[in-house]
Design a protein around this motif. Structure first.
Motif, PDB file in Angstrom:
ATOM      1  N   LEU A 274       0.827  -1.206   0.000  1.00 53.50           N
ATOM      2  CA  LEU A 274       0.000   0.000   0.000  1.00 53.50           C
ATOM      3  C   LEU A 274       0.865   1.261   0.000  1.00 53.50           C
ATOM      4  O   LEU A 274       0.645   2.183  -0.789  1.00 53.50           O
ATOM      5  N   LEU A 275       1.846   1.307   0.895  1.00 59.42           N
ATOM      6  CA  LEU A 275       2.688   2.496   1.018  1.00 59.42           C
ATOM      7  C   LEU A 275       3.488   2.760  -0.252  1.00 59.42           C
ATOM      8  O   LEU A 275       3.766   3.923  -0.583  1.00 59.42           O
ATOM      9  N   SER A 276       3.868   1.708  -0.959  1.00 57.34           N
ATOM     10  CA  SER A 276       4.675   1.856  -2.174  1.00 57.34           C
ATOM     11  C   SER A 276       3.823   2.061  -3.423  1.00 57.34           C
ATOM     12  O   SER A 276       4.358   2.163  -4.529  1.00 57.34           O
ATOM     13  N   GLY A 277       2.506   2.085  -3.257  1.00 56.41           N
ATOM     14  CA  GLY A 277       1.618   2.325  -4.388  1.00 56.41           C
ATOM     15  C   GLY A 277       1.436   1.147  -5.315  1.00 56.41           C
ATOM     16  O   GLY A 277       1.014   1.307  -6.463  1.00 56.41           O
ATOM     17  N   LYS A 278       1.716  -0.064  -4.846  1.00 58.18           N
ATOM     18  CA  LYS A 278       1.648  -1.246  -5.700  1.00 58.18           C
ATOM     19  C   LYS A 278       0.328  -2.005  -5.596  1.00 58.18           C
ATOM     20  O   LYS A 278       0.084  -2.930  -6.368  1.00 58.18           O
ATOM     21  N   ALA A 279      -0.525  -1.612  -4.634  1.00 59.01           N
ATOM     22  CA  ALA A 279      -1.721  -2.410  -4.360  1.00 59.01           C
ATOM     23  C   ALA A 279      -2.772  -2.284  -5.449  1.00 59.01           C
ATOM     24  O   ALA A 279      -3.456  -3.254  -5.781  1.00 59.01           O
ATOM     25  N   GLY A 280      -2.928  -1.107  -6.003  1.00 61.91           N
ATOM     26  CA  GLY A 280      -3.953  -0.895  -7.013  1.00 61.91           C
ATOM     27  C   GLY A 280      -5.341  -0.909  -6.413  1.00 61.91           C
ATOM     28  O   GLY A 280      -5.531  -1.038  -5.196  1.00 61.91           O
ATOM     29  N   GLY A 281      -6.340  -0.773  -7.269  1.00 57.83           N
ATOM     30  CA  GLY A 281      -7.718  -0.801  -6.811  1.00 57.83           C
ATOM     31  C   GLY A 281      -8.129   0.496  -6.132  1.00 57.83           C
ATOM     32  O   GLY A 281      -7.401   1.487  -6.137  1.00 57.83           O
ATOM     33  N   SER A 282      -9.315   0.470  -5.549  1.00 54.40           N
ATOM     34  CA  SER A 282      -9.854   1.654  -4.885  1.00 54.40           C
ATOM     35  C   SER A 282     -10.683   1.207  -3.698  1.00 54.40           C
ATOM     36  O   SER A 282     -10.880   0.014  -3.461  1.00 54.40           O
ATOM     37  N   GLY A 283     -11.174   2.185  -2.955  1.00 57.45           N
ATOM     38  CA  GLY A 283     -11.999   1.873  -1.797  1.00 57.45           C
ATOM     39  C   GLY A 283     -11.162   1.437  -0.607  1.00 57.45           C
ATOM     40  O   GLY A 283      -9.937   1.502  -0.616  1.00 57.45           O
TER      41      GLY A 283
END
Length: 390
Positions: A274-283
């Motif tokens: 999450l912190l590195s911006g790799k998770a993707g998606g929304s909500g």
């Protein structure tokens, strides 16, 4: 009872939940303002690090062992583990009255090894990798007997881990993305089977640690990916991402400082994604904090490294004249700039410095990177030639 190398169904996961009632904890969900702000979306932490034995593994171990007959329990159980699965099997075996033998790699964290022993299991350290422990455990079963409890290629074990998915469906009705650590794949498969049936709209992201040969996420380091779980996960998961040890380290430090949660490397990979911006998606994002059994020496090293990266530890080297009063001048300057001295080391021998000089290495506590820059600038203005080490 042999390993049931078949994927469980939602019904299997629901049966597992009934077996775990009053034994495994329904772990809490924590809303984190810090992580929500940093990630630009609501973040809720599934604190499986607060589970019995310190990780999710007790769910699968109890579900498997509770199906064994009295004769099978008497013959004992055998497991191979990087640590958490071994603890869980040792604890479950003690509760159900079965002798247990646990094989772990030689470099397994001592916190996990000692826990296995404290739960009454015979614990054997062997080989450099998890796969070596697996080989030794299988040889034990062939030569001596007992039931082998596979950490991630067993239908009942996977179903037990999947009970986390049932809890998530009830605890976070608005979840958009779930981030699940991937080692062997049992946790991610179990959760995915439950959520694909109950919440097919949710984005499921598996998270791996990306260092070959060594990673601080020892709990999910598997040298050879499972040919059973991985093909299935490719269909069940929306994405699989990889995080580095640097990213995991930052997540561990922030979880401890901001959320007051002690989490091991494997348990921090979802937050790292999450912190590195790799998770993707929304909500709403829900990282699974899968375990908290971090070795204290590792925790200290990670915290020191994290504080250094954040500019809150500063290690510098400079030269001063080897005369009375010169060191106090330097330290007074540090004090004026509101730096706190942790250690002072003098280096004279073996150094290319003037005979009348000495090298000084300082370890300082600072507020942040801006404070470090200010302090270094003040030293340069006073004529000190400074080398920043960390």
């Amino acid at each position: 009872m042999a390993t049931l190398r078949t994927a469980p169904t939602l019904a299997d996961v629901q049966e597992a939940r009934q077996r775990l009632l009053g034994i495994a904890e329904e772990t809490p969900i924590y809303l984190s303002e810090t992580f929500s702000r940093r990630c630009g979306r609501e973040v809720r932490l599934k604190a499986e690090n607060l589970q019995r034995t310190g990780s999710f593994k007790v769910r699968g171990a109890v579900n498997k062992l509770s199906t064994l007959s009295a004769e099978e329990r008497a013959a004992g159980v055998v497991a191979a583990s990087a640590g958490n699965h071994g603890q869980a099997v040792a604890w479950a075996a003690r509760e159900l009255g079965a002798p247990a033998t646990i094989y772990v790699p030689q470099d397994a964290p001592m916190a996990k090894v000692e826990a296995c022993r404290n739960y009454g299991a015979k614990t054997v350290m062997t080989g450099a990798y998890f796969e070596d422990a697996m080989t030794a455990a299988n040889e034990h079963v062939e030569e001596i007997g007992g039931t082998f409890i596979h950490p991630y290629e067993d239908q009942l074990v996977i179903a037990g881990q999947g009970t986390i998915g049932l809890e998530l469906a009830e605890q976070v009705p608005d979840m958009g993305t779930v981030l699940i650590p991937i080692g062997g794949g049992g946790l991610s498969m179990g959760i995915a089977i439950a959520l694909r049936a109950l919440r097919p709209d949710v984005r499921l992201v598996g998270v791996r640690a990306g260092v070959e040969g060594y990673t601080i996420a020892d709990g999910i380091f598997v040298k050879v990916p499972s040919d059973f779980t991985m093909p299935l996960l490719e269909d069940l998961l929306d994405d699989i991402v990889v995080v580095s040890d640097e990213e995991i380290s930052e997540a561990i430090v922030l979880l401890l400082e901001r959320a007051k949660l002690v989490v091991e490397g494997a348990g921090a990979v979802g937050v790292a994604a999450l912190l590195s911006g790799k998770a993707g998606g929304s909500g709403t994002a829900v990282p699974i904090l899968s375990g908290g059994n971090i070795d204290l020496t590792m925790l200290i090293a990670v915290m020191r490294h994290g504080l250094t990266v954040a500019g809150r530890y500063l290690v510098i080297r400079t030269q001063i004249s080897d005369r009375p009063g010169e060191l106090i001048k330097l330290l007074s300057l540090v004090a004026e700039e509101r730096g706190n001295v942790l250690s002072v080391e003098h280096h004279r021998e073996g150094m290319e410095i003037p005979v009348s000089g000495t090298e000084v290495e300082l370890t300082l506590v600072t507020r942040d990177e801006e404070h470090c820059s200010s302090l270094l600038g003040a030293m340069a203005e006073r004529g000190y030639v400074v080398e920043r080490l960390r």
